[in-house]
Design a protein around this motif. Structure first.
Motif, PDB file in Angstrom:
ATOM      1  N   LYS A  18      15.994  -1.097   4.062  1.00 31.47           N
ATOM      2  CA  LYS A  18      16.366  -1.223   2.646  1.00 31.47           C
ATOM      3  C   LYS A  18      15.602  -2.370   1.975  1.00 31.47           C
ATOM      4  CE  LYS A  18      20.297  -1.971  -0.417  1.00 31.47           C
ATOM      5  NZ  LYS A  18      21.742  -2.171  -0.498  1.00 31.47           N
ATOM      6  N   HIS A  19      15.555  -3.530   2.638  1.00 35.58           N
ATOM      7  CA  HIS A  19      14.852  -4.677   2.052  1.00 35.58           C
ATOM      8  C   HIS A  19      13.341  -4.435   1.996  1.00 35.58           C
ATOM      9  CE1 HIS A  19      18.624  -7.031   3.010  1.00 35.58           C
ATOM     10  NE2 HIS A  19      18.468  -7.115   1.704  1.00 35.58           N
ATOM     11  N   ALA A  20      12.810  -3.776   3.016  1.00 31.43           N
ATOM     12  CA  ALA A  20      11.378  -3.464   3.014  1.00 31.43           C
ATOM     13  C   ALA A  20      11.037  -2.504   1.876  1.00 31.43           C
ATOM     14  CB  ALA A  20      10.960  -2.874   4.352  1.00 31.43           C
ATOM     15  N   MET A  21      11.885  -1.497   1.645  1.00 30.66           N
ATOM     16  CA  MET A  21      11.652  -0.548   0.552  1.00 30.66           C
ATOM     17  C   MET A  21      11.647  -1.262  -0.792  1.00 30.66           C
ATOM     18  SD  MET A  21      13.797   2.887   1.677  1.00 30.66           S
ATOM     19  CE  MET A  21      15.339   2.159   1.213  1.00 30.66           C
ATOM     20  N   ILE A  22      12.570  -2.187  -0.964  1.00 25.57           N
ATOM     21  CA  ILE A  22      12.633  -2.959  -2.207  1.00 25.57           C
ATOM     22  C   ILE A  22      11.404  -3.848  -2.342  1.00 25.57           C
ATOM     23  CG2 ILE A  22      13.889  -4.823  -3.390  1.00 25.57           C
ATOM     24  CD1 ILE A  22      16.491  -3.554  -2.143  1.00 25.57           C
ATOM     25  N   ALA A  23      11.016  -4.497  -1.244  1.00 31.67           N
ATOM     26  CA  ALA A  23       9.884  -5.432  -1.282  1.00 31.67           C
ATOM     27  C   ALA A  23       8.584  -4.754  -1.681  1.00 31.67           C
ATOM     28  CB  ALA A  23       9.719  -6.115   0.076  1.00 31.67           C
ATOM     29  N   ILE A  24       8.331  -3.551  -1.153  1.00 27.68           N
ATOM     30  CA  ILE A  24       7.053  -2.892  -1.460  1.00 27.68           C
ATOM     31  C   ILE A  24       7.220  -1.710  -2.406  1.00 27.68           C
ATOM     32  CG2 ILE A  24       5.861  -3.701   0.598  1.00 27.68           C
ATOM     33  CD1 ILE A  24       6.368  -0.997   1.893  1.00 27.68           C
ATOM     34  N   VAL A  26       8.765   1.304  -2.385  1.00 26.33           N
ATOM     35  CA  VAL A  26       8.500   2.661  -1.925  1.00 26.33           C
ATOM     36  C   VAL A  26       9.819   3.347  -1.586  1.00 26.33           C
ATOM     37  CG1 VAL A  26       6.190   2.150  -1.020  1.00 26.33           C
ATOM     38  CG2 VAL A  26       8.176   1.986   0.495  1.00 26.33           C
ATOM     39  N   SER A  27       9.773   4.659  -1.507  1.00 27.72           N
ATOM     40  CA  SER A  27      10.952   5.434  -1.132  1.00 27.72           C
ATOM     41  C   SER A  27      11.201   5.320   0.362  1.00 27.72           C
ATOM     42  CB  SER A  27      10.745   6.904  -1.502  1.00 27.72           C
ATOM     43  OG  SER A  27       9.729   7.466  -0.673  1.00 27.72           O
ATOM     44  N   ARG A  28      12.361   5.756   0.781  1.00 24.38           N
ATOM     45  CA  ARG A  28      12.708   5.763   2.205  1.00 24.38           C
ATOM     46  C   ARG A  28      11.723   6.652   2.970  1.00 24.38           C
ATOM     47  NH1 ARG A  28      17.054   4.226   4.917  1.00 24.38           N
ATOM     48  NH2 ARG A  28      17.586   5.271   6.867  1.00 24.38           N
ATOM     49  N   LYS A  29      11.405   7.814   2.403  1.00 18.82           N
ATOM     50  CA  LYS A  29      10.466   8.738   3.029  1.00 18.82           C
ATOM     51  C   LYS A  29       9.108   8.065   3.238  1.00 18.82           C
ATOM     52  CE  LYS A  29       8.185  13.173   2.399  1.00 18.82           C
ATOM     53  NZ  LYS A  29       8.011  14.334   1.537  1.00 18.82           N
ATOM     54  N   LYS A  30       8.600   7.381   2.208  1.00 19.78           N
ATOM     55  CA  LYS A  30       7.309   6.701   2.295  1.00 19.78           C
ATOM     56  C   LYS A  30       7.361   5.557   3.308  1.00 19.78           C
ATOM     57  CE  LYS A  30       3.076   5.651   1.171  1.00 19.78           C
ATOM     58  NZ  LYS A  30       1.952   6.514   1.532  1.00 19.78           N
ATOM     59  N   LEU A  31       8.468   4.822   3.336  1.00 19.35           N
ATOM     60  CA  LEU A  31       8.609   3.716   4.288  1.00 19.35           C
ATOM     61  C   LEU A  31       8.478   4.226   5.726  1.00 19.35           C
ATOM     62  CD1 LEU A  31       9.335   0.643   4.672  1.00 19.35           C
ATOM     63  CD2 LEU A  31      11.631   1.492   5.173  1.00 19.35           C
ATOM     64  N   TYR A  32       9.195   5.288   6.043  1.00 20.21           N
ATOM     65  CA  TYR A  32       9.135   5.810   7.408  1.00 20.21           C
ATOM     66  C   TYR A  32       7.788   6.449   7.708  1.00 20.21           C
ATOM     67  CZ  TYR A  32      13.769   4.327   8.585  1.00 20.21           C
ATOM     68  OH  TYR A  32      14.845   3.537   8.881  1.00 20.21           O
ATOM     69  N   GLU A  33       7.113   6.961   6.692  1.00 17.13           N
ATOM     70  CA  GLU A  33       5.742   7.435   6.876  1.00 17.13           C
ATOM     71  C   GLU A  33       4.830   6.268   7.258  1.00 17.13           C
ATOM     72  OE1 GLU A  33       2.372   8.759   3.753  1.00 17.13           O
ATOM     73  OE2 GLU A  33       4.137  10.076   3.770  1.00 17.13           O
ATOM     74  N   ILE A  35       5.731   3.500   8.704  1.00 14.88           N
ATOM     75  CA  ILE A  35       6.112   3.088  10.060  1.00 14.88           C
ATOM     76  C   ILE A  35       5.498   4.042  11.085  1.00 14.88           C
ATOM     77  CG2 ILE A  35       8.047   2.898  11.673  1.00 14.88           C
ATOM     78  CD1 ILE A  35       9.703   1.851   9.240  1.00 14.88           C
ATOM     79  N   ASN A  36       5.640   5.338  10.842  1.00 13.38           N
ATOM     80  CA  ASN A  36       5.169   6.339  11.798  1.00 13.38           C
ATOM     81  C   ASN A  36       3.650   6.378  11.925  1.00 13.38           C
ATOM     82  OD1 ASN A  36       7.760   7.156  12.511  1.00 13.38           O
ATOM     83  ND2 ASN A  36       7.856   8.654  10.859  1.00 13.38           N
ATOM     84  N   THR A  37       2.926   5.991  10.881  1.00 15.10           N
ATOM     85  CA  THR A  37       1.459   5.956  10.950  1.00 15.10           C
ATOM     86  C   THR A  37       0.940   4.612  11.448  1.00 15.10           C
ATOM     87  OG1 THR A  37       1.256   5.285   8.636  1.00 15.10           O
ATOM     88  CG2 THR A  37       1.175   7.661   9.106  1.00 15.10           C
ATOM     89  N   GLY A  38       1.847   3.646  11.681  1.00 12.85           N
ATOM     90  CA  GLY A  38       1.436   2.349  12.187  1.00 12.85           C
ATOM     91  C   GLY A  38       1.036   1.352  11.113  1.00 12.85           C
ATOM     92  N   GLU A  39       1.191   1.725   9.847  1.00 10.28           N
ATOM     93  CA  GLU A  39       0.877   0.789   8.758  1.00 10.28           C
ATOM     94  C   GLU A  39       1.849  -0.386   8.751  1.00 10.28           C
ATOM     95  OE1 GLU A  39      -1.457   0.731   6.153  1.00 10.28           O
ATOM     96  OE2 GLU A  39      -2.533   2.354   7.133  1.00 10.28           O
ATOM     97  N   LEU A  40       3.098  -0.131   9.124  1.00 12.20           N
ATOM     98  CA  LEU A  40       4.113  -1.179   9.228  1.00 12.20           C
ATOM     99  C   LEU A  40       4.614  -1.213  10.663  1.00 12.20           C
ATOM    100  CD1 LEU A  40       6.264  -0.570   6.015  1.00 12.20           C
ATOM    101  CD2 LEU A  40       4.498  -2.307   6.361  1.00 12.20           C
ATOM    102  N   GLU A  41       4.798  -2.420  11.194  1.00 10.90           N
ATOM    103  CA  GLU A  41       5.311  -2.594  12.544  1.00 10.90           C
ATOM    104  C   GLU A  41       6.823  -2.723  12.488  1.00 10.90           C
ATOM    105  OE1 GLU A  41       3.290  -6.177  13.691  1.00 10.90           O
ATOM    106  OE2 GLU A  41       1.700  -5.038  14.657  1.00 10.90           O
ATOM    107  N   SER A  42       7.483  -2.022  13.413  1.00  7.34           N
ATOM    108  CA  SER A  42       8.938  -2.109  13.438  1.00  7.34           C
ATOM    109  C   SER A  42       9.447  -1.920  14.859  1.00  7.34           C
ATOM    110  CB  SER A  42       9.548  -1.041  12.523  1.00  7.34           C
ATOM    111  OG  SER A  42       9.409   0.240  13.091  1.00  7.34           O
ATOM    112  N   TYR A  43      10.713  -2.225  15.022  1.00 12.51           N
ATOM    113  CA  TYR A  43      11.402  -2.025  16.297  1.00 12.51           C
ATOM    114  C   TYR A  43      12.863  -1.777  15.991  1.00 12.51           C
ATOM    115  CZ  TYR A  43      12.965  -6.853  15.690  1.00 12.51           C
ATOM    116  OH  TYR A  43      13.524  -7.997  15.193  1.00 12.51           O
TER     117      TYR A  43
END
Length: 84
Positions: A18-24, A26-33, A35-43
């Motif tokens: 939620k905070h990452a979506m607000i910061a950049i 983007v939508s939830r769908k775009k955020l997970y895209e 993450i899944n493409t490796g543009e954002l690192e997560s765990y």
């Protein structure tokens, strides 16, 4: 010689989706895209996903650099004069 990493706790090191979506902005769908493409690192921590603030900042830098190339000028992240 040690490869120790120094950590400061002045600012958060990770963000919730939620905070990452607000910061950049983007939508939830775009955020997970991202993450899944490796543009954002997560765990995951338990059932919660955490995105590193460093990867968010790196993503913004890459986007600014790409935009600067598109416009034909050098990028300078953090330089107030480059945004005027």
């Amino acid at each position: 010689m040690s490869n120790a990493v120094s950590v400061t706790f002045d600012a958060p090191l990770v963000a919730s989706p939620k905070h990452a979506m607000i910061a950049i902005q983007v939508s939830r769908k775009k955020l997970y895209e991202l993450i899944n493409t490796g543009e954002l690192e997560s765990y995951t921590e338990g059932k919660s996903r955490r995105i590193t603030v460093k990867s968010i900042n790196d993503y913004i830098e890459r986007r600014l650099a790409a935009e600067a190339v598109r416009r034909g000028r050098a990028a300078s992240y953090g330089d107030d004069q480059s945004r005027t």
